[in-house]
Design a protein around this motif. Sequence first.
Motif, short mmCIF file in Angstrom:
data_model
loop_
_atom_site.label_atom_id
_atom_site.label_comp_id
_atom_site.label_asym_id
_atom_site.label_seq_id
_atom_site.Cartn_x
_atom_site.Cartn_y
_atom_site.Cartn_z
N ALA A 47 0.35 4.31 0.68
CA ALA A 47 0.22 5.21 1.83
C ALA A 47 0.97 4.66 3.04
O ALA A 47 1.50 5.43 3.84
CB ALA A 47 -1.25 5.42 2.17
N LYS A 48 1.03 3.34 3.17
CA LYS A 48 1.70 2.73 4.31
C LYS A 48 3.21 2.63 4.08
O LYS A 48 3.98 2.67 5.03
CB LYS A 48 1.11 1.35 4.58
N ALA B 170 -3.63 3.22 -2.76
CA ALA B 170 -3.74 3.41 -1.31
C ALA B 170 -5.18 3.15 -0.91
O ALA B 170 -6.10 3.77 -1.44
CB ALA B 170 -3.31 4.83 -0.92
N VAL C 87 -4.51 8.36 5.48
CA VAL C 87 -4.19 7.65 4.24
C VAL C 87 -3.85 8.64 3.14
O VAL C 87 -2.88 8.47 2.40
CB VAL C 87 -5.36 6.73 3.81
N TYR D 93 -0.35 8.80 1.17
CA TYR D 93 -0.20 8.74 -0.29
C TYR D 93 0.51 9.98 -0.80
O TYR D 93 1.37 9.90 -1.69
CB TYR D 93 -1.54 8.59 -0.98
N ASP E 208 0.86 -1.18 0.00
CA ASP E 208 0.00 0.00 0.00
C ASP E 208 0.90 1.24 0.00
O ASP E 208 1.76 1.40 0.86
CB ASP E 208 -0.89 -0.02 1.26
#
Length: 357
Positions: free
Chosen positions: A148-149, A175, A183, A187, A146
């Motif tokens: 965003a992570k 994301a 989030v 991103y 992901d």
Amino acid sequence: MTNTPEWAEDVKAESDAHTAAENAPETDPLPKSFTPGGTFFLHAPDTPPAVWGEGGDVLWAEGESLILAGPQGVGKTTIAHQVIRGRLGLQDTVLGMPVRPGKRVLMLLMDRPAQARRAGHRIYSKDDEKFLNEHLVIWEGPPPYDLAKRPEILAAMCERAKADTVLVDSIKDGAIGISADEVGAGYNRARQKALAEGVQVLENHHTKKAGTNGAEPNALADVYGSTWITAGSGSVIMLWGEAGDPIVSFRHLKQPMNEVGPFQLIHDHASGLTTVRHAVDLLEMVRIKGVHGLTALDAATAMFESQKPTAAEREKARRRLAQLVDKGLLAKVEPEAPGDPVRFFLGRARLPSREAS
């Protein structure tokens, strides 16, 4: 379940090591990553260098991302393919505006890659396969992590692909849960890391179902997700229409400099090409008005197809007219009586003399 490539695990390990180094005590009082303030501000260009556009009319500025937003089926991917083709040096302009060539493009086709493949087949069908293989790289499906992570993954994927341009199609697939601010911020950090590495970022994105009271979306708030999605982008274009419509509207909601449009666009689905169907020609409107001159209200009514343009729309029209004055194409005449509007005439036009009247 998506298989994670070995290089992605390596990137994760490198990122963890880099994070630990960043948290270590700073010994250099002025690291090389800092820029002296005078150099940074006083040597800024008058107009942003354009990836797509020219002069002050910039749709995609170098070092800033461009979002193509709209509902399903209005041609976001079709326009993105054409812009990417320009980045590959295979066409000079898109919507009549030049695209500066790059070196290699990475396409993250995460949202319906089969459909994006069909659209691309129409657009690239006459291009050389060997050239495309050398300069265009495709990633199908979700990213290995992901975005965003793991914000470093987007830049790492571009580095592995040796790409100086990336198409994210679309943000929601990179994301998960982008309506949440944490989030959206994550991103945006991924996007900014890629930009910091010299990658030009083009993003397809979606809108809410409609604008205020069900009207056509015409504000950044109508773009889906956290505010950080649009806040971190340099330029946002809104496309609007019904899925499959050959004619859609184009609005430049966020601009690096001048607002471009609004336009009506024609999608030729057979060829996959898009052209401008209708754009208000303010010079022609001034010519038609003749000795009566054109007002900002007249211009806004035509530009935004509204009999009651808002104050913001009137101001946008006034700015567009002022730009033509700066170029010497129009002349601005202040009102003689209080409350009368400012009027614009062709650059060499003159009001009739009072003696003649």
